[in-house]
Design an enzyme around this catalytic site. Sequence first.
Site, short mmCIF file in Angstrom:
data_model
loop_
_atom_site.label_atom_id
_atom_site.label_comp_id
_atom_site.label_asym_id
_atom_site.label_seq_id
_atom_site.Cartn_x
_atom_site.Cartn_y
_atom_site.Cartn_z
N HIS A 57 44.32 -1.58 -30.40
CA HIS A 57 43.85 -0.47 -31.25
C HIS A 57 44.24 0.85 -30.61
O HIS A 57 43.74 1.22 -29.55
CB HIS A 57 42.32 -0.55 -31.40
CG HIS A 57 41.77 0.46 -32.37
ND1 HIS A 57 41.34 0.11 -33.65
CD2 HIS A 57 41.55 1.80 -32.27
CE1 HIS A 57 40.90 1.19 -34.27
NE2 HIS A 57 41.02 2.23 -33.46
N HIS A 59 46.10 5.10 -31.52
CA HIS A 59 46.50 6.14 -32.48
C HIS A 59 47.68 6.90 -31.89
O HIS A 59 47.53 7.93 -31.25
CB HIS A 59 45.33 7.09 -32.76
CG HIS A 59 44.22 6.45 -33.53
ND1 HIS A 59 44.13 6.50 -34.90
CD2 HIS A 59 43.17 5.70 -33.11
CE1 HIS A 59 43.07 5.83 -35.30
NE2 HIS A 59 42.46 5.34 -34.23
N GLN A 152 42.72 8.25 -42.71
CA GLN A 152 41.79 8.91 -41.78
C GLN A 152 40.65 9.62 -42.51
O GLN A 152 39.50 9.61 -42.05
CB GLN A 152 42.56 9.91 -40.93
CG GLN A 152 41.71 10.82 -40.05
CD GLN A 152 41.20 10.13 -38.80
OE1 GLN A 152 41.97 9.84 -37.90
NE2 GLN A 152 39.91 9.87 -38.75
N HIS A 210 38.74 0.45 -39.28
CA HIS A 210 37.72 1.15 -38.53
C HIS A 210 36.41 0.89 -39.27
O HIS A 210 36.24 1.35 -40.39
CB HIS A 210 37.99 2.66 -38.53
CG HIS A 210 39.10 3.10 -37.65
ND1 HIS A 210 40.38 2.62 -37.76
CD2 HIS A 210 39.10 4.01 -36.62
CE1 HIS A 210 41.14 3.22 -36.85
NE2 HIS A 210 40.40 4.05 -36.14
N GLU A 213 31.92 2.68 -37.28
CA GLU A 213 32.00 3.46 -36.04
C GLU A 213 30.93 4.54 -36.11
O GLU A 213 31.18 5.71 -36.33
CB GLU A 213 33.39 4.07 -35.86
CG GLU A 213 33.59 4.68 -34.48
CD GLU A 213 34.96 5.31 -34.30
OE1 GLU A 213 35.22 5.78 -33.18
OE2 GLU A 213 35.76 5.32 -35.25
N ASP A 309 42.54 2.95 -27.79
CA ASP A 309 42.17 3.84 -28.89
C ASP A 309 42.90 5.18 -28.81
O ASP A 309 43.67 5.52 -29.70
CB ASP A 309 40.65 4.05 -28.92
CG ASP A 309 40.15 4.55 -30.27
OD1 ASP A 309 40.97 4.72 -31.18
OD2 ASP A 309 38.94 4.77 -30.40
#
Length: 421
Positions: A57, A59, A152, A210, A213, A309
């Site tokens: 995971h 970005h 996002q 996601h 969270e 992450d």
Amino acid sequence: MLDLLVKNARIAGRETTADIACRDGKITEVAPSIEGEAARTIDADGCLVTPPFVDSHFHMDATLSMGMPRLNRSGTLLEGIRIWGELKPDLTPEGLKERALKLCSWAAAKGNLAIRTHVDTTDPTLMAVDVLLEVREEMKEFIDIQLVAFPQDGVLRCERGVELLKRALDKGVDVVGGIPHFERTMDEGRRSVDILCEIAADRGLMVDMHCDESDDPHSRHIESLTFQTQRLGMQGRVTGSHLTSMHSMDNYYVSKLLPLMAEAGINCVCNPLVNMNLQGRHDTYPKRRGLMRVPELTAMGINVSLGHDDVMDPWYPMGTHDMLEVAHMGAHALHMTGTDQQEALFDAVTVNGAKTLNLAGYGLAPGDNADMVVLQAANRLEALRLHPARLFVIRRGKVISTTPPVRATVELGRTLTVDFR
């Protein structure tokens, strides 16, 4: 003639050292002693040899952007999201690609040869998607990069969110993503899970959302994701990332939820570094750790892997993309310092990650891809403790990174060499 011969390798599960022979990008033999000519021979000298690390995971579109356009002064998730929204209009393809490729060089040096990275699809230009597709192509000889179409701002909250996500998939993005807890209401979050899972099922793709969270114990989109996985027959192809609300959920509810997740073959990705930083921000004392229940999930037979992450971006100001640092934090934050638990955490940044990504040819058996890392450590527990040098990183039988052994010379009345082993 062999392309590569690794001698005297310490392999987990074997009582004695072994040699590893490689030809045409594959492992051809693993045996106590292999004779034969090789274009290159490496002496592991009893050090641990492991399959490459896997970051489940990440970005990459935001990585190494810390301070652009401003620093996250509060350190919170929501400020990070606001900063990313401010930054997006000023991103350039050249800058994004430069940072992504730099991160790939860090990953290779750390032995991370497989990365699943989420890429924002709420920008109408899909510029980040196009750039990371280029990066994936340029790096394919060295690193397996899997792209997740990640809305996002919320696939329903964002204007044309579903259309943009489908366009990203049409361009060649590998996995369907989502962020149901960021939609405007719980009902909209559930609806987004339904829509996104149906898109994935129709296209035969994997899902990685996601999910929950949040510190809200009533954020339960993992239940919807589990249900849709069963309904659509996508067992083994669906991942719930973060799942931090599970930390705060009622124990009775969790006792019902985990068996359903196991039955659906859900993969889970925990991000100890970043979620230890971002969760519990509204607490006074005691402060919640905000991590999914990894020991309990593992005990249920649910596949759990770990992700870094973020590295130096709006959400996390630290990191070198070292997956052993991630596992090390997990050992502390998840109360997993027992020997078997530490072994499980090493699996979580290697074999479990490969399972999450559905990687083929992963491992150290004959027929597997000749991808491996030689660590300056004798075993996996020592590797977790030391975060050791990656002496050699090997991809398809070729050495792509080397690091000299790390040792200190100490003068204490006599000269000593210290490597903490």
